[in-house]
Write a protein that holds these residues in place. Structure first.
Motif, PDB file in Angstrom:
ATOM      1  N   GLN A  85      34.732  12.811 -37.813  1.00  8.41           N
ATOM      2  CA  GLN A  85      34.892  11.365 -37.929  1.00  8.41           C
ATOM      3  C   GLN A  85      33.799  10.706 -38.779  1.00  8.41           C
ATOM      4  OE1 GLN A  85      35.324   9.716 -33.904  1.00  8.41           O
ATOM      5  NE2 GLN A  85      36.275  11.633 -33.259  1.00  8.41           N
ATOM      6  N   LYS A  86      32.539  10.884 -38.377  1.00  8.86           N
ATOM      7  CA  LYS A  86      31.448  10.154 -39.015  1.00  8.86           C
ATOM      8  C   LYS A  86      31.247  10.538 -40.483  1.00  8.86           C
ATOM      9  CE  LYS A  86      30.171   7.915 -35.263  1.00  8.86           C
ATOM     10  NZ  LYS A  86      30.289   6.437 -35.154  1.00  8.86           N
ATOM     11  N   PHE A 123      21.566   9.351 -48.895  1.00  7.31           N
ATOM     12  CA  PHE A 123      21.639   8.799 -47.537  1.00  7.31           C
ATOM     13  C   PHE A 123      21.388   9.931 -46.545  1.00  7.31           C
ATOM     14  CE2 PHE A 123      23.599   7.551 -43.559  1.00  7.31           C
ATOM     15  CZ  PHE A 123      23.208   6.219 -43.436  1.00  7.31           C
ATOM     16  N   VAL A 124      20.508   9.678 -45.589  1.00 12.19           N
ATOM     17  CA  VAL A 124      20.208  10.666 -44.550  1.00 12.19           C
ATOM     18  C   VAL A 124      20.766  10.159 -43.220  1.00 12.19           C
ATOM     19  CG1 VAL A 124      18.431  12.074 -43.455  1.00 12.19           C
ATOM     20  CG2 VAL A 124      18.055  11.165 -45.762  1.00 12.19           C
ATOM     21  N   MET A 125      21.635  10.945 -42.622  1.00 20.71           N
ATOM     22  CA  MET A 125      22.259  10.538 -41.363  1.00 20.71           C
ATOM     23  C   MET A 125      21.337  10.784 -40.172  1.00 20.71           C
ATOM     24  SD  MET A 125      26.281  11.573 -41.596  1.00 20.71           S
ATOM     25  CE  MET A 125      27.386  10.370 -42.353  1.00 20.71           C
ATOM     26  N   LYS A 143      31.823   9.539 -46.394  1.00 24.58           N
ATOM     27  CA  LYS A 143      32.122  10.027 -47.736  1.00 24.58           C
ATOM     28  C   LYS A 143      33.293   9.287 -48.370  1.00 24.58           C
ATOM     29  CE  LYS A 143      30.386  12.683 -49.831  1.00 24.58           C
ATOM     30  NZ  LYS A 143      29.235  12.560 -50.768  1.00 24.58           N
ATOM     31  N   LYS A 144      34.227   8.826 -47.548  1.00 27.42           N
ATOM     32  CA  LYS A 144      35.332   8.032 -48.080  1.00 27.42           C
ATOM     33  C   LYS A 144      34.827   6.710 -48.626  1.00 27.42           C
ATOM     34  CE  LYS A 144      39.857   6.104 -46.884  1.00 27.42           C
ATOM     35  NZ  LYS A 144      40.879   5.924 -45.812  1.00 27.42           N
ATOM     36  N   ALA A 145      33.852   6.118 -47.915  1.00 26.85           N
ATOM     37  CA  ALA A 145      33.298   4.832 -48.345  1.00 26.85           C
ATOM     38  C   ALA A 145      32.305   4.988 -49.497  1.00 26.85           C
ATOM     39  CB  ALA A 145      32.629   4.138 -47.163  1.00 26.85           C
ATOM     40  N   HIS A 146      31.618   6.147 -49.553  1.00 23.04           N
ATOM     41  CA  HIS A 146      30.569   6.357 -50.560  1.00 23.04           C
ATOM     42  C   HIS A 146      30.717   7.756 -51.161  1.00 23.04           C
ATOM     43  CE1 HIS A 146      28.776   2.789 -48.732  1.00 23.04           C
ATOM     44  NE2 HIS A 146      28.908   3.390 -47.572  1.00 23.04           N
ATOM     45  N   PRO A 147      31.765   7.978 -51.925  1.00 29.13           N
ATOM     46  CA  PRO A 147      32.081   9.341 -52.395  1.00 29.13           C
ATOM     47  C   PRO A 147      31.048   9.947 -53.338  1.00 29.13           C
ATOM     48  CG  PRO A 147      33.496   7.702 -53.455  1.00 29.13           C
ATOM     49  CD  PRO A 147      32.768   6.989 -52.373  1.00 29.13           C
ATOM     50  N   TYR A 148      30.264   9.118 -54.018  1.00 29.54           N
ATOM     51  CA  TYR A 148      29.336   9.653 -55.015  1.00 29.54           C
ATOM     52  C   TYR A 148      27.885   9.636 -54.555  1.00 29.54           C
ATOM     53  CZ  TYR A 148      33.532   8.880 -57.755  1.00 29.54           C
ATOM     54  OH  TYR A 148      34.836   8.890 -58.182  1.00 29.54           O
ATOM     55  N   LEU A 149      27.626   9.184 -53.345  1.00 29.49           N
ATOM     56  CA  LEU A 149      26.258   9.115 -52.843  1.00 29.49           C
ATOM     57  C   LEU A 149      25.880  10.436 -52.167  1.00 29.49           C
ATOM     58  CD1 LEU A 149      23.717   7.409 -52.285  1.00 29.49           C
ATOM     59  CD2 LEU A 149      24.814   6.621 -50.177  1.00 29.49           C
ATOM     60  N   GLY A 182      21.837   5.049 -38.659  1.00 29.75           N
ATOM     61  CA  GLY A 182      22.766   5.874 -37.899  1.00 29.75           C
ATOM     62  C   GLY A 182      23.559   6.791 -38.802  1.00 29.75           C
ATOM     63  N   PHE A 183      24.880   6.682 -38.704  1.00 27.87           N
ATOM     64  CA  PHE A 183      25.776   7.476 -39.546  1.00 27.87           C
ATOM     65  C   PHE A 183      26.407   6.597 -40.632  1.00 27.87           C
ATOM     66  CE2 PHE A 183      25.368   9.633 -35.521  1.00 27.87           C
ATOM     67  CZ  PHE A 183      25.105  10.936 -35.923  1.00 27.87           C
ATOM     68  N   GLY A 184      25.655   5.554 -40.999  1.00 30.88           N
ATOM     69  CA  GLY A 184      26.142   4.583 -41.973  1.00 30.88           C
ATOM     70  C   GLY A 184      26.837   3.422 -41.327  1.00 30.88           C
ATOM     71  N   ASP A 185      26.816   3.403 -39.984  1.00 31.60           N
ATOM     72  CA  ASP A 185      27.544   2.382 -39.242  1.00 31.60           C
ATOM     73  C   ASP A 185      26.672   1.647 -38.227  1.00 31.60           C
ATOM     74  OD1 ASP A 185      27.105   4.509 -37.568  1.00 31.60           O
ATOM     75  OD2 ASP A 185      29.213   4.890 -37.099  1.00 31.60           O
TER      76      ASP A 185
END
Length: 303
Positions: A85-86, A43-45, A91-97, A25-28
């Protein structure tokens, strides 16, 4: 690890592995909390459309012996929710990915609007233009089977994407995938993703009905790998664009095969049904296999 690193337009990847669009999904999505995204190359959303959509009738997924059937459709909360939102949450959770956002729509104007809005967030490293989904009644694959439309959509998205590179995702459900790839190149694409799922149908002989609520759907998994490798090879011979290859990848050997065929990186979808951490496990398996094959760096395999 340096020998696994790959550089593509807009993307500096620690390894060539990423989940295919929609996988988490969107990482969630379900199972995402069990995956260490920091083991990924990117990561591909899931595909974003102008407005929220609930997708296709249930059941949306059916596991077969040699692959997976799905007709999920483009379920998503709409571009504004994704942009505000998504994407920021991810990006907050995975800033460097490195983050690739997937763009969908029913019209050329839809693609333009979604691509522009996602690019304007300043948080995505690349856009993947989904002109190849076999699970929607309009848009999607209807664009992806027509070279003129593929060129037009690509051209239109490039006009509004700014500095964000554009990758066009190709459908295998065409007579000549080379013609479609060349159309995307002519439209200004920075790269290609291939292949999307193969349109299929599976019937339950007990109920005498399709196993999917939508009837036909996309087939993925190891059974389509030779088809995917062939198409990657053909496209690599016919264009100069970098390729993210996908279609039945489950092992480090599969990754090497795709890269030998001309892929610069790879994405995995159906393989996650067998192993949620398949990308991380393949990243661990790649170096010893490369040692046995005498491959110093993955860049040695690239065109």
């Amino acid at each position: 690890m340096e020998r696994l690193a790959v550089n593509l337009p807009g993307l500096t990847l620690r390894n060539p592995l990423m989940p295919a669009s929609g996988t988490f999904g969107f990482g969630d999505a379900f199972g995402a909390e069990q995956v260490n995204f920091n083991q990924l190359g990117a990561f591909v959303m899931k595909t974003t459309t102008p407005t929220a959509t609930t997708g296709n009738p249930q059941p949306q997924v059916a596991k077969l012996v040699d692959g997976v059937m799905n007709s999920v459709g483009l379920t998503n909360p709409g571009v504004e929710a994704v942009a505000t939102q998504k994407i920021p949450a991810f990006k907050k959770a995975h800033p460097y990915l490195p983050l690739i956002a997937s763009v969908g729509g029913d019209t050329v104007a839809d693609y333009r609007m979604v691509a522009q809005r996602l690019a304007q967030t300043g948080l995505v490293d690349a856009l993947e233009i989904n002109v190849s989904c076999p699970n929607v009644a309009t848009g999607g694959m209807a664009f992806g089977v027509d070279p003129h439309q593929v060129e037009l959509v690509t051209q239109t998205v490039k006009q509004v994407s700014g500095q964000v590179p554009v990758y066009v995702k190709l459908t295998p459900n065409v007579t000549s995938i080379v013609e479609i790839a060349q159309a995307a190149e002519a439209g200004g694409a920075d790269g290609l993703s291939l292949i999307n799922t193969v349109l299929g149908l599976h019937l339950d002989i007990q109920t005498r009905k399709p196993v999917l609520g939508n009837g036909m759907g996309g087939f993925s998994g190891p059974a389509i790998k030779p088809l995917a490798v062939r198409m990657v090879y053909q496209v690599a011979q016919a264009t100069k664009l970098p390729i993210i290859g996908m279609g039945g990848i489950e092992t480090a050997a599969d990754v090497i095969e795709f890269m030998m065929a001309g892929a610069d990186a790879v994405a995995i979808g159906a393989g996650h049904f067998k192993d949620l951490n398949i990308c991380g496990h393949i990243a661990v398996d790649l170096p010893p296999l490369m040692d046995r094959l005498g491959i110093g760096s993955l860049n040695d395999l690239r065109r």
